[in-house]
Structures are given as structure tokens and as C-alpha cells.
Design a protein around this motif. Sequence first.
Motif, short mmCIF file in Angstrom:
data_model
loop_
_atom_site.label_atom_id
_atom_site.label_comp_id
_atom_site.label_asym_id
_atom_site.label_seq_id
_atom_site.Cartn_x
_atom_site.Cartn_y
_atom_site.Cartn_z
N ALA A 176 -26.94 20.46 18.51
CA ALA A 176 -26.89 19.02 18.23
C ALA A 176 -25.77 18.66 17.27
O ALA A 176 -25.97 17.95 16.29
CB ALA A 176 -28.24 18.53 17.71
N CYS A 177 -24.56 19.18 17.55
CA CYS A 177 -23.39 18.83 16.74
C CYS A 177 -22.14 19.11 17.57
O CYS A 177 -22.19 19.81 18.57
CB CYS A 177 -23.36 19.63 15.45
SG CYS A 177 -23.05 21.38 15.68
N SER A 178 -21.02 18.54 17.15
CA SER A 178 -19.76 18.84 17.83
C SER A 178 -19.11 20.03 17.12
O SER A 178 -19.22 20.18 15.90
CB SER A 178 -18.82 17.63 17.81
OG SER A 178 -18.52 17.29 16.48
N ILE A 179 -18.47 20.88 17.90
CA ILE A 179 -17.89 22.11 17.36
C ILE A 179 -16.38 22.07 17.59
O ILE A 179 -15.93 21.97 18.74
CB ILE A 179 -18.50 23.36 18.02
CG1 ILE A 179 -20.02 23.34 17.83
CG2 ILE A 179 -17.89 24.63 17.47
CD1 ILE A 179 -20.75 24.42 18.60
N PRO A 180 -15.57 22.17 16.53
CA PRO A 180 -14.10 22.17 16.68
C PRO A 180 -13.59 23.41 17.41
O PRO A 180 -14.24 24.47 17.39
CB PRO A 180 -13.59 22.14 15.23
CG PRO A 180 -14.76 21.82 14.38
CD PRO A 180 -15.98 22.18 15.14
N GLU A 181 -12.43 23.31 18.03
CA GLU A 181 -11.85 24.41 18.80
C GLU A 181 -11.57 25.64 17.93
O GLU A 181 -11.73 26.76 18.39
CB GLU A 181 -10.56 23.96 19.49
CG GLU A 181 -10.78 22.99 20.65
CD GLU A 181 -11.60 23.60 21.78
OE1 GLU A 181 -11.32 24.76 22.18
OE2 GLU A 181 -12.52 22.93 22.26
N VAL A 223 -13.27 26.76 15.45
CA VAL A 223 -14.53 27.49 15.24
C VAL A 223 -14.86 28.31 16.48
O VAL A 223 -15.27 29.47 16.38
CB VAL A 223 -15.68 26.51 14.89
CG1 VAL A 223 -17.01 27.24 14.82
CG2 VAL A 223 -15.39 25.79 13.59
N TYR A 224 -14.66 27.71 17.67
CA TYR A 224 -14.87 28.46 18.91
C TYR A 224 -13.95 29.68 18.96
O TYR A 224 -14.38 30.78 19.33
CB TYR A 224 -14.58 27.57 20.13
CG TYR A 224 -15.74 26.74 20.61
CD1 TYR A 224 -16.95 27.31 20.95
CD2 TYR A 224 -15.60 25.36 20.77
CE1 TYR A 224 -18.01 26.55 21.41
CE2 TYR A 224 -16.65 24.59 21.23
CZ TYR A 224 -17.84 25.19 21.55
OH TYR A 224 -18.89 24.44 22.02
N ASP A 225 -12.68 29.49 18.60
CA ASP A 225 -11.73 30.60 18.65
C ASP A 225 -12.12 31.72 17.68
O ASP A 225 -12.02 32.90 18.01
CB ASP A 225 -10.32 30.10 18.33
CG ASP A 225 -9.80 29.13 19.39
OD1 ASP A 225 -10.29 29.17 20.54
OD2 ASP A 225 -8.89 28.34 19.07
N ARG A 226 -12.59 31.35 16.49
CA ARG A 226 -13.01 32.34 15.50
C ARG A 226 -14.24 33.11 16.01
O ARG A 226 -14.30 34.34 15.90
CB ARG A 226 -13.32 31.65 14.17
CG ARG A 226 -13.55 32.61 13.04
CD ARG A 226 -13.80 31.92 11.72
NE ARG A 226 -15.12 31.32 11.73
CZ ARG A 226 -15.38 30.04 11.48
NH1 ARG A 226 -14.41 29.21 11.19
NH2 ARG A 226 -16.61 29.57 11.51
N MET A 227 -15.20 32.39 16.62
CA MET A 227 -16.39 33.06 17.16
C MET A 227 -16.01 34.00 18.30
O MET A 227 -16.54 35.10 18.40
CB MET A 227 -17.41 32.03 17.64
CG MET A 227 -18.11 31.31 16.53
SD MET A 227 -19.56 30.35 17.02
CE MET A 227 -18.93 29.23 18.25
N GLU A 228 -15.09 33.58 19.16
CA GLU A 228 -14.65 34.42 20.27
C GLU A 228 -14.01 35.70 19.76
O GLU A 228 -14.25 36.78 20.28
CB GLU A 228 -13.69 33.66 21.18
CG GLU A 228 -13.30 34.43 22.41
CD GLU A 228 -12.45 33.63 23.38
OE1 GLU A 228 -12.08 34.21 24.41
OE2 GLU A 228 -12.15 32.45 23.12
N GLY A 229 -13.21 35.59 18.70
CA GLY A 229 -12.60 36.76 18.10
C GLY A 229 -13.63 37.73 17.55
O GLY A 229 -13.51 38.95 17.71
N GLU A 230 -14.68 37.21 16.91
CA GLU A 230 -15.75 38.07 16.39
C GLU A 230 -16.51 38.75 17.51
O GLU A 230 -16.87 39.92 17.39
CB GLU A 230 -16.72 37.24 15.54
CG GLU A 230 -16.15 36.81 14.21
CD GLU A 230 -17.16 36.03 13.39
OE1 GLU A 230 -18.33 36.46 13.32
OE2 GLU A 230 -16.77 34.99 12.83
N VAL A 261 -20.98 25.87 11.63
CA VAL A 261 -21.36 26.68 12.80
C VAL A 261 -20.67 28.04 12.70
O VAL A 261 -19.47 28.12 12.45
CB VAL A 261 -20.95 25.96 14.11
CG1 VAL A 261 -21.27 26.83 15.31
CG2 VAL A 261 -21.65 24.63 14.21
N SER A 262 -21.45 29.12 12.91
CA SER A 262 -20.90 30.47 12.86
C SER A 262 -21.78 31.43 13.63
O SER A 262 -22.89 31.09 14.03
CB SER A 262 -20.77 30.93 11.41
OG SER A 262 -22.04 30.99 10.82
N LEU A 263 -21.28 32.66 13.81
CA LEU A 263 -22.07 33.72 14.42
C LEU A 263 -22.96 34.34 13.36
O LEU A 263 -22.54 34.54 12.22
CB LEU A 263 -21.17 34.81 15.00
CG LEU A 263 -20.50 34.55 16.32
CD1 LEU A 263 -19.71 35.78 16.74
CD2 LEU A 263 -21.48 34.18 17.39
#
Length: 90
Positions: free
Chosen positions: A71-76, A78-85, A35-37
Motif C-alpha cells: 500500500a505505497c509507491s516504490i521508487p525505481e 529502491v527496486y534496483d537496490r532490492m534486485e541487486g540484493e 521499503v527494503s528486503l
Amino acid sequence: MVQKKKIPLRKCSGCGEMKPKKELVRVVRSPQGEVSLDLTGKAPGRGAYLCRSVECFARARKAKRFERSLACSIPEDVYDRMEGEIRKNE
């Protein structure tokens, strides 16, 4: 007769507003499950759209809308990296 060009609309996962696709950022789950931006909007895989604001990202994260859409679980992390971007591109 001049034809109007159709502007594709997508729904923001955070605020729920319909906006032109070019104004939104795509969150994508690749065929490998990563999962990514996707700032270009052209990466292969399942996608969800988001306004370019941290507030919409926080709403979507809290309600687990990305996990439901992709339709998948996303680790914290990955969320933090996306928020930074998103903060960097805001």
C-alpha cells in the motif's frame, strides 16, 4: 503420539506459488515508510513474500504487486537496490 510441527506457508508475489516461509524472502515496508528486503523475516512492518529468484522479482515488479501489497509507491532506485540484493543472495 507424535505431533507434526506446522510449517507456515506464504504465497510468492512473483509466481503465486505457496511455499514454506523459510524458503522465501520478505519485502517489508517499515512503520516509517521505508521499503527494503528483510532476509531475517522478523523486521517490523507490513510484508510481502518472494521466491529467491530474479525471475519472480521481475514478475512482481512488472505487475506492481509490491506496491499493491504494501500500500505505497516504490521508487525505481529502491527496486534496483532490492534486485541487486536478490542477485547477490540467489
